[in-house]
Design an enzyme around this catalytic site. Structure first.
Site, PDB file in Angstrom:
ATOM      1  N   ASN A  12       0.858  -1.190   0.000  1.00  0.00           N
ATOM      2  CA  ASN A  12       0.000   0.000   0.000  1.00  0.00           C
ATOM      3  C   ASN A  12       0.898   1.244   0.000  1.00  0.00           C
ATOM      4  OD1 ASN A  12      -1.461   2.276   0.996  1.00  0.00           O
ATOM      5  ND2 ASN A  12      -3.074   0.909   1.694  1.00  0.00           N
ATOM      6  N   ASP A  14      -0.189   4.489  -0.064  1.00  0.00           N
ATOM      7  CA  ASP A  14      -0.922   5.701   0.348  1.00  0.00           C
ATOM      8  C   ASP A  14      -0.033   6.723   1.045  1.00  0.00           C
ATOM      9  OD1 ASP A  14      -3.192   4.412  -0.503  1.00  0.00           O
ATOM     10  OD2 ASP A  14      -4.058   4.145   1.491  1.00  0.00           O
ATOM     11  N   HIS A  15       0.823   6.193   1.941  1.00  0.00           N
ATOM     12  CA  HIS A  15       1.511   7.152   2.815  1.00  0.00           C
ATOM     13  C   HIS A  15       2.767   7.754   2.192  1.00  0.00           C
ATOM     14  CE1 HIS A  15      -1.644   6.709   5.554  1.00  0.00           C
ATOM     15  NE2 HIS A  15      -1.504   5.390   5.566  1.00  0.00           N
ATOM     16  N   ARG A  23       3.072  18.943   1.866  1.00  0.00           N
ATOM     17  CA  ARG A  23       3.674  20.192   1.382  1.00  0.00           C
ATOM     18  C   ARG A  23       3.127  20.631   0.024  1.00  0.00           C
ATOM     19  NH1 ARG A  23       8.839  21.981   3.249  1.00  0.00           N
ATOM     20  NH2 ARG A  23       8.707  21.933   5.498  1.00  0.00           N
ATOM     21  N   HIS A  48      -5.675   3.642  -1.754  1.00  0.00           N
ATOM     22  CA  HIS A  48      -6.993   3.986  -1.200  1.00  0.00           C
ATOM     23  C   HIS A  48      -7.281   5.428  -1.602  1.00  0.00           C
ATOM     24  CE1 HIS A  48      -9.597   4.220   2.739  1.00  0.00           C
ATOM     25  NE2 HIS A  48     -10.271   4.553   1.654  1.00  0.00           N
ATOM     26  N   ARG A  50      -9.247   8.148  -0.954  1.00  0.00           N
ATOM     27  CA  ARG A  50     -10.224   8.593   0.043  1.00  0.00           C
ATOM     28  C   ARG A  50     -11.076   9.746  -0.483  1.00  0.00           C
ATOM     29  NH1 ARG A  50     -10.357   7.657   5.491  1.00  0.00           N
ATOM     30  NH2 ARG A  50      -8.936   6.048   6.240  1.00  0.00           N
ATOM     31  N   ARG A  54      -6.925  12.852   1.071  1.00  0.00           N
ATOM     32  CA  ARG A  54      -5.836  13.250   1.966  1.00  0.00           C
ATOM     33  C   ARG A  54      -4.478  12.708   1.533  1.00  0.00           C
ATOM     34  NH1 ARG A  54      -7.378   9.908   7.401  1.00  0.00           N
ATOM     35  NH2 ARG A  54      -9.372  10.903   7.059  1.00  0.00           N
ATOM     36  N   HIS A  55      -4.491  11.623   0.747  1.00  0.00           N
ATOM     37  CA  HIS A  55      -3.197  11.136   0.253  1.00  0.00           C
ATOM     38  C   HIS A  55      -3.261  10.834  -1.249  1.00  0.00           C
ATOM     39  CE1 HIS A  55      -5.195   7.436   1.509  1.00  0.00           C
ATOM     40  NE2 HIS A  55      -4.833   7.522   2.773  1.00  0.00           N
ATOM     41  N   GLU A  75      -8.759   0.500  -3.211  1.00  0.00           N
ATOM     42  CA  GLU A  75      -9.633   0.573  -2.030  1.00  0.00           C
ATOM     43  C   GLU A  75     -10.522   1.797  -2.159  1.00  0.00           C
ATOM     44  OE1 GLU A  75      -6.956  -1.503   1.461  1.00  0.00           O
ATOM     45  OE2 GLU A  75      -6.886   0.679   1.287  1.00  0.00           O
ATOM     46  N   THR A 105      -7.434   6.779  10.534  1.00  0.00           N
ATOM     47  CA  THR A 105      -7.253   5.681   9.589  1.00  0.00           C
ATOM     48  C   THR A 105      -8.512   4.815   9.670  1.00  0.00           C
ATOM     49  OG1 THR A 105      -5.814   3.872   8.894  1.00  0.00           O
ATOM     50  CG2 THR A 105      -6.028   4.226  11.270  1.00  0.00           C
ATOM     51  N   THR A 106      -8.577   3.769   8.852  1.00  0.00           N
ATOM     52  CA  THR A 106      -9.785   2.945   8.805  1.00  0.00           C
ATOM     53  C   THR A 106      -9.975   2.218  10.140  1.00  0.00           C
ATOM     54  OG1 THR A 106      -9.250   2.638   6.487  1.00  0.00           O
ATOM     55  CG2 THR A 106     -11.021   1.270   7.379  1.00  0.00           C
ATOM     56  N   GLU A 156     -11.089  -9.070   3.021  1.00  0.00           N
ATOM     57  CA  GLU A 156      -9.819  -8.718   3.664  1.00  0.00           C
ATOM     58  C   GLU A 156     -10.127  -8.506   5.141  1.00  0.00           C
ATOM     59  OE1 GLU A 156      -7.189  -5.837   1.820  1.00  0.00           O
ATOM     60  OE2 GLU A 156      -6.509  -5.140   3.786  1.00  0.00           O
ATOM     61  N   HIS A 196      -3.821  -4.243   7.673  1.00  0.00           N
ATOM     62  CA  HIS A 196      -3.974  -3.017   8.464  1.00  0.00           C
ATOM     63  C   HIS A 196      -3.117  -3.085   9.726  1.00  0.00           C
ATOM     64  CE1 HIS A 196      -5.898   0.902   8.831  1.00  0.00           C
ATOM     65  NE2 HIS A 196      -5.534   0.771  10.091  1.00  0.00           N
ATOM     66  N   GLY A 197      -2.201  -2.145   9.821  1.00  0.00           N
ATOM     67  CA  GLY A 197      -1.355  -2.044  11.006  1.00  0.00           C
ATOM     68  C   GLY A 197      -0.296  -3.129  11.110  1.00  0.00           C
ATOM     69  N   GLY A 218       1.166  -1.155   4.366  1.00  0.00           N
ATOM     70  CA  GLY A 218       1.571   0.144   3.841  1.00  0.00           C
ATOM     71  C   GLY A 218       2.355   0.996   4.801  1.00  0.00           C
ATOM     72  N   HIS A 219       1.707   1.434   5.866  1.00  0.00           N
ATOM     73  CA  HIS A 219       2.294   2.446   6.739  1.00  0.00           C
ATOM     74  C   HIS A 219       3.677   2.028   7.252  1.00  0.00           C
ATOM     75  CE1 HIS A 219       2.616   5.075  10.326  1.00  0.00           C
ATOM     76  NE2 HIS A 219       2.009   5.938   9.544  1.00  0.00           N
TER      77      HIS A 219
HETATM   78  C1  DXP Z   1      -8.627   0.292   4.198  1.00  0.00           C
HETATM   79  C2  DXP Z   1      -7.398   0.286   4.926  1.00  0.00           C
HETATM   80  O1  DXP Z   1      -7.035  -0.682   5.457  1.00  0.00           O
HETATM   81  C3  DXP Z   1      -6.527   1.453   5.120  1.00  0.00           C
HETATM   82  O2  DXP Z   1      -5.406   0.946   5.750  1.00  0.00           O
HETATM   83  C4  DXP Z   1      -5.989   2.221   4.007  1.00  0.00           C
HETATM   84  O3  DXP Z   1      -5.696   1.473   2.930  1.00  0.00           O
HETATM   85  C5  DXP Z   1      -4.778   2.988   4.425  1.00  0.00           C
HETATM   86  O4  DXP Z   1      -5.109   4.277   4.350  1.00  0.00           O
HETATM   87  P1  DXP Z   1      -5.434   5.126   5.632  1.00  0.00           P
HETATM   88  O5  DXP Z   1      -4.197   5.121   6.472  1.00  0.00           O
HETATM   89  O6  DXP Z   1      -5.803   6.455   5.080  1.00  0.00           O
HETATM   90  O7  DXP Z   1      -6.561   4.501   6.377  1.00  0.00           O
HETATM   91  N1  LIG Z   2      -5.915  -2.642   3.717  1.00  0.00           N
HETATM   92  C1  LIG Z   2      -4.805  -2.436   4.573  1.00  0.00           C
HETATM   93  C2  LIG Z   2      -3.726  -1.740   3.845  1.00  0.00           C
HETATM   94  O1  LIG Z   2      -3.777  -1.597   2.652  1.00  0.00           O
HETATM   95  C3  LIG Z   2      -2.525  -1.271   4.553  1.00  0.00           C
HETATM   96  O2  LIG Z   2      -2.778  -0.809   5.835  1.00  0.00           O
HETATM   97  P1  LIG Z   2      -1.562  -0.171   6.657  1.00  0.00           P
HETATM   98  O3  LIG Z   2      -0.410  -1.158   6.625  1.00  0.00           O
HETATM   99  O4  LIG Z   2      -1.183   1.120   5.994  1.00  0.00           O
HETATM  100  O5  LIG Z   2      -2.106  -0.004   8.045  1.00  0.00           O
END
Ligand code: DXP
Ligand SMILES: NCC(=O)COP(=O)(O)O
Length: 248
Positions: A12, A14-15, A23, A48, A50, A54-55, A75, A105-106, A156, A196-197, A218-219
């Site tokens: 993922n 997104d971040h 910025r 994702h 949104r 936001r990202h 997503e 976050t979700t 998921e 997630h997480g 992702g994160h």
């Molecule tokens: C749907 C989901 O699991 C989220 O983790 C998303 O993909 C990450 O983006 P956010 O951190 O904005 O929730």
């Molecule tokens: N659906 C979960 C995802 O895509 C990644 O979540 P995260 O690792 O950013 O919390």
């Protein structure tokens, strides 16, 4: 029930976009991150889009559509705007997620059981464009069975509660919830993904659950990439989950 130890990594990005949007610059580019992730072993790329943008932006999704070598997991919230956008880009995979503006976050899974008719209509509409639709849900038998009834081929499981668990007993309880959810999903004939997480320190136990198809992460990858580079962060995670799945 699937007993194979094969497991896929969806990255993922997104971040990467979160940092860019902070910025209003053109960098860092999530499209470059996606290509690097693929080179490092990602099996797919998750974004994702949104409602509050936001990202990830439309521009990112459109470019990714043209350049990805693997496949996109898009997503989205269940809104008319997103449905129309998905119909335009026809991603290989679509994951329907719950979304609220204020959340960091979700926070929880999609309430499929509480709105079966609406989710069924969305799954039907999105399946027509050839996308494999999955539902981002809590590891809850009621939600998993409802996901099957509405015709989604995949789910998921939200691993956020497991990732946030503090004490060893809470961790064990949340992990067991995911293990049970995977079993229920597989028994229903669903493709079961999770995410997630998830982080380098908590991913192995989830990767070791037999039958999980893919982990979306992702994160933690983006954070670790600051220190080891994006390719390094992805390669490290991929090695970790493959080793955990092989040992299981
Ligand atoms: C749907 C989901 O699991 C989220 O983790 C998303 O993909 C990450 O983006 P956010 O951190 O904005 O929730
Ligand atoms: N659906 C979960 C995802 O895509 C990644 O979540 P995260 O690792 O950013 O919390």
């Amino acid at each position: 029930m699937t007993t194979s130890n094969r497991i896929l990594l969806g990255v993922n990005i997104d971040h990467v976009a979160t940092l860019r949007q902070a910025r209003g610059t053109r960098y860092p580019d999530p499209v470059k991150a996606a290509l690097d992730a693929e080179e490092a072993g990602a099996d797919g790329i998750t974004v994702h889009l949104r409602e509050d943008r936001r990202h990830i932006q439309e521009r990112d999704v459109l470019l990714l559509k043209d350049v990805l070598q693997t496949r996109m997991n898009f997503e989205m919230g269940v809104t008319e705007e997103m449905m129309a956008f998905a119909e335009r880009i026809r991603p290989a995979h679509i994951c329907l997620v719950p979304e609220t503006r204020q959340e960091l976050t979700t926070e929880g899974g999609l309430d499929v059981a509480g709105q079966e008719a609406r989710i069924k209509a969305a799954v039907e509409r999105l399946s027509k464009i050839g996308s494999e639709v999955s539902l981002f849900i809590d590891a809850d038998e009621r939600q998993i069975e409802a996901s099957k009834r509405v015709g989604a081929p995949a789910i998921e499981l939200h691993t956020g509660r497991y990732a946030d668990a503090q004490t060893p007993s809470e961790v064990a309880e949340e992990l067991q919830r995911i293990v049970d959810g995977v079993a229920v999903g597989l028994a229903q004939g669903l493709i079961v993904n999770a995410g997630h997480g998830l982080h380098y320190h908590n991913v192995e136990a989830v990767a070791a659950i037999k039958g999980i198809n893919e982990l979306n992460i992702g994160h933690a990858l983006v954070a670790h990439a600051l220190f080891v580079g994006f390719k390094g962060a992805v390669a490290e995670m991929k090695a970790l989950i493959l080793a955990a799945a092989a040992k299981a």
